[in-house]
Design an enzyme around this catalytic site. Structure first.
Site, PDB file in Angstrom:
ATOM      1  N   GLY A  10       0.830  -1.217   0.000  1.00  0.00           N
ATOM      2  CA  GLY A  10       0.000   0.000   0.000  1.00  0.00           C
ATOM      3  C   GLY A  10       0.855   1.254   0.000  1.00  0.00           C
ATOM      4  N   SER A 139      -6.166  -0.727  13.249  1.00  0.00           N
ATOM      5  CA  SER A 139      -7.053   0.446  13.281  1.00  0.00           C
ATOM      6  C   SER A 139      -7.743   0.466  14.636  1.00  0.00           C
ATOM      7  CB  SER A 139      -8.122   0.332  12.191  1.00  0.00           C
ATOM      8  OG  SER A 139      -9.142   1.311  12.373  1.00  0.00           O
ATOM      9  N   TYR A 152     -15.668  -4.180   8.269  1.00  0.00           N
ATOM     10  CA  TYR A 152     -14.345  -3.523   8.349  1.00  0.00           C
ATOM     11  C   TYR A 152     -13.776  -3.741   9.754  1.00  0.00           C
ATOM     12  CZ  TYR A 152     -10.596  -0.088   8.349  1.00  0.00           C
ATOM     13  OH  TYR A 152      -9.363   0.521   8.464  1.00  0.00           O
TER      14      TYR A 152
HETATM   15  P1  NDP Z   1      -5.285   4.841   1.300  1.00  0.00           P
HETATM   16  O1  NDP Z   1      -6.549   4.506   0.594  1.00  0.00           O
HETATM   17  O2  NDP Z   1      -4.716   6.201   1.114  1.00  0.00           O
HETATM   18  O3  NDP Z   1      -4.158   3.755   0.925  1.00  0.00           O
HETATM   19  C1  NDP Z   1      -4.458   2.397   0.835  1.00  0.00           C
HETATM   20  C2  NDP Z   1      -3.292   1.676   0.187  1.00  0.00           C
HETATM   21  O4  NDP Z   1      -3.591   0.268   0.147  1.00  0.00           O
HETATM   22  C3  NDP Z   1      -3.051   2.120  -1.236  1.00  0.00           C
HETATM   23  O5  NDP Z   1      -1.669   2.276  -1.462  1.00  0.00           O
HETATM   24  C4  NDP Z   1      -3.593   0.985  -2.081  1.00  0.00           C
HETATM   25  O6  NDP Z   1      -2.822   0.810  -3.264  1.00  0.00           O
HETATM   26  C5  NDP Z   1      -3.349  -0.224  -1.157  1.00  0.00           C
HETATM   27  N1  NDP Z   1      -4.271  -1.304  -1.464  1.00  0.00           N
HETATM   28  C6  NDP Z   1      -5.616  -1.329  -1.299  1.00  0.00           C
HETATM   29  N2  NDP Z   1      -6.139  -2.485  -1.760  1.00  0.00           N
HETATM   30  C7  NDP Z   1      -5.081  -3.208  -2.238  1.00  0.00           C
HETATM   31  C8  NDP Z   1      -4.948  -4.470  -2.859  1.00  0.00           C
HETATM   32  N3  NDP Z   1      -6.026  -5.246  -3.103  1.00  0.00           N
HETATM   33  N4  NDP Z   1      -3.724  -4.909  -3.220  1.00  0.00           N
HETATM   34  C9  NDP Z   1      -2.634  -4.129  -3.005  1.00  0.00           C
HETATM   35  N5  NDP Z   1      -2.679  -2.921  -2.423  1.00  0.00           N
HETATM   36  C10 NDP Z   1      -3.893  -2.470  -2.052  1.00  0.00           C
HETATM   37  O7  NDP Z   1      -5.571   4.559   2.844  1.00  0.00           O
HETATM   38  P2  NDP Z   1      -4.654   4.651   4.172  1.00  0.00           P
HETATM   39  O8  NDP Z   1      -3.284   5.079   3.856  1.00  0.00           O
HETATM   40  O9  NDP Z   1      -5.433   5.426   5.147  1.00  0.00           O
HETATM   41  O10 NDP Z   1      -4.704   3.126   4.613  1.00  0.00           O
HETATM   42  C11 NDP Z   1      -3.544   2.373   4.943  1.00  0.00           C
HETATM   43  C12 NDP Z   1      -3.887   1.411   6.062  1.00  0.00           C
HETATM   44  O11 NDP Z   1      -4.234   2.160   7.233  1.00  0.00           O
HETATM   45  C13 NDP Z   1      -5.084   0.505   5.784  1.00  0.00           C
HETATM   46  O12 NDP Z   1      -4.798  -0.794   6.270  1.00  0.00           O
HETATM   47  C14 NDP Z   1      -6.216   1.146   6.591  1.00  0.00           C
HETATM   48  O13 NDP Z   1      -7.189   0.207   6.953  1.00  0.00           O
HETATM   49  C15 NDP Z   1      -5.430   1.657   7.781  1.00  0.00           C
HETATM   50  N6  NDP Z   1      -6.074   2.694   8.567  1.00  0.00           N
HETATM   51  C16 NDP Z   1      -6.462   3.878   7.984  1.00  0.00           C
HETATM   52  C17 NDP Z   1      -7.051   4.850   8.754  1.00  0.00           C
HETATM   53  C18 NDP Z   1      -7.564   6.143   8.190  1.00  0.00           C
HETATM   54  O14 NDP Z   1      -8.367   6.814   8.861  1.00  0.00           O
HETATM   55  N7  NDP Z   1      -7.142   6.550   7.015  1.00  0.00           N
HETATM   56  C19 NDP Z   1      -7.225   4.670  10.206  1.00  0.00           C
HETATM   57  C20 NDP Z   1      -6.807   3.385  10.684  1.00  0.00           C
HETATM   58  C21 NDP Z   1      -6.229   2.464   9.889  1.00  0.00           C
HETATM   59  P3  NDP Z   1      -3.404   0.523  -4.719  1.00  0.00           P
HETATM   60  O15 NDP Z   1      -4.785   1.089  -4.778  1.00  0.00           O
HETATM   61  O16 NDP Z   1      -2.418   1.178  -5.644  1.00  0.00           O
HETATM   62  O17 NDP Z   1      -3.366  -0.963  -4.828  1.00  0.00           O
HETATM   63  C1  8X3 Z   2      -9.996   3.763   9.858  1.00  0.00           C
HETATM   64  C2  8X3 Z   2     -10.562   4.516  11.003  1.00  0.00           C
HETATM   65  O1  8X3 Z   2     -12.687   4.946  12.390  1.00  0.00           O
HETATM   66  O2  8X3 Z   2     -12.925   4.820   9.968  1.00  0.00           O
HETATM   67  O3  8X3 Z   2      -9.609   2.487  10.214  1.00  0.00           O
HETATM   68  O4  8X3 Z   2     -12.532   2.842  11.226  1.00  0.00           O
HETATM   69  S1  8X3 Z   2     -12.252   4.260  11.137  1.00  0.00           S
END
Ligand code: NDP
Ligand code: 8X3
Length: 252
Positions: A10, A139, A152
């Site tokens: 990611g 998360s 989720y």
């Molecule tokens: P983004 O959507 O900005 O980034 C998500 C990343 O995951 C992208 O680089 C995407 O790359 C990659 N990804 C998604 N699906 C796939 C797949 N099937 N195969 C390979 N890569 C994949 O979100 P965040 O940076 O916020 O999320 C990163 C992590 O943090 C996640 O696990 C999310 O659950 C977690 N998180 C996020 C929070 C928030 O509030 N934003 C809070 C808590 C946790 P691409 O599309 O190029 O494949």
């Molecule tokens: C992302 C944060 O609160 O949307 O994991 O689940 S929340």
């Protein structure tokens, strides 16, 4: 951290991208992963000024793609010291009774099975060397279930459980395992959750200062740069305005 190699899933967006940028500044060699090849190419060009970089374009939820991509790494990138299991997203927000089953499949396949496939492909070499570091991005959804979050939340509860399981299973092999559980981080996360509805996504972060992806990258770097005998197992990080998954102080 010179000469260490990190594998970041990611890396094309949000937390993963900010982590790649910070690691590059600290001279960590990078294997950047994601599905969007154009973004991987751009990031490689940017970060190659700072460190050695290679990219792998694959879908973490596709078992064959995962193993094929990792097997294709050039020799100089085959030894992986740090695995950042970050790829993941929420798809949809609804009650179980109204749930979209394709969204359920996506969340379980990517957030849980994807993390497992990548770990299964990389951990044996860490075990063989008796050395390595895994950071799992969970998360607050893996600590607390909130309305309409059901699947989720279940996927992130699974990440929380797998983080504990990995610590137990890898304990005899000197491999450190940590989880970081962020609250609201302003990334493309909500755009994905709301299927490209940018307005709806923007509203999630309106009226308060959300965590920025760089805040989480800083914490990931802190965790992986502790002395060898120190393992930070589990960290919850909120924006100051947030007290729980559902309690958020917004200015009107
Ligand atoms: P983004 O959507 O900005 O980034 C998500 C990343 O995951 C992208 O680089 C995407 O790359 C990659 N990804 C998604 N699906 C796939 C797949 N099937 N195969 C390979 N890569 C994949 O979100 P965040 O940076 O916020 O999320 C990163 C992590 O943090 C996640 O696990 C999310 O659950 C977690 N998180 C996020 C929070 C928030 O509030 N934003 C809070 C808590 C946790 P691409 O599309 O190029 O494949
Ligand atoms: C992302 C944060 O609160 O949307 O994991 O689940 S929340």
């Amino acid at each position: 951290m010179n000469h260490k190699t990190a594998f970041i899933t990611g890396a094309t967006s949000g937390i993963g991208k900010a982590t790649a940028q910070l690691f590059a500044q600290n001279k960590i060699r990078l294997i950047l992963c994601g599905r969007r090849g154009d973004r991987l190419d751009q990031l490689k060009e940017e970060l190659s000024q700072l460190t050695e970089v290679t990219t792998l374009q694959f879908d973490v939820s596709n078992r064959e793609e995962v193993f094929k991509a990792i097997a294709s790494l050039p020799n100089e990138f085959k030894k992986i010291d740090i695995l950042i299991n970050n790829a993941g997203n929420a798809h949809g927000l609804s009650t179980v009774q109204d749930g979209n089953m394709d969204d359920w499949d996506a969340m379980i396949d990517i957030n849980v099975k994807g993390l497992l496939y990548v770990s299964r492909a990389i951990l044996p070499q860490m075990v063989e060397r008796n050395d390595g570091f895994v950071v799992n991005i969970g998360s607050i959804a893996g600590k607390e279930v909130y309305p309409n979050g059901n699947v989720y939340c279940a996927s992130k509860y699974a990440v929380n459980a797998l983080n504990k399981a990995m610590r137990i299973d890898l304990n005899q092999h000197n491999i450190r395992v940590s989880a970081i559980h962020p609250g609201a981080v302003e990334t493309e996360f909500s755009e994905v959750r709301f299927k490209g509805d940018k307005e709806k996504a923007k509203n999630v972060y309106k009226g308060f200062k959300a965590l920025q992806p760089e805040d989480i990258a800083d914490i990931i770097y802190f965790v992986i740069s502790r002395p060898y005998h120190v393992n930070i197992e589990d960290l919850i990080v909120y924006p100051t305005a947030q007290a729980s998954a559902t309690i958020l102080k917004k200015e009107v």
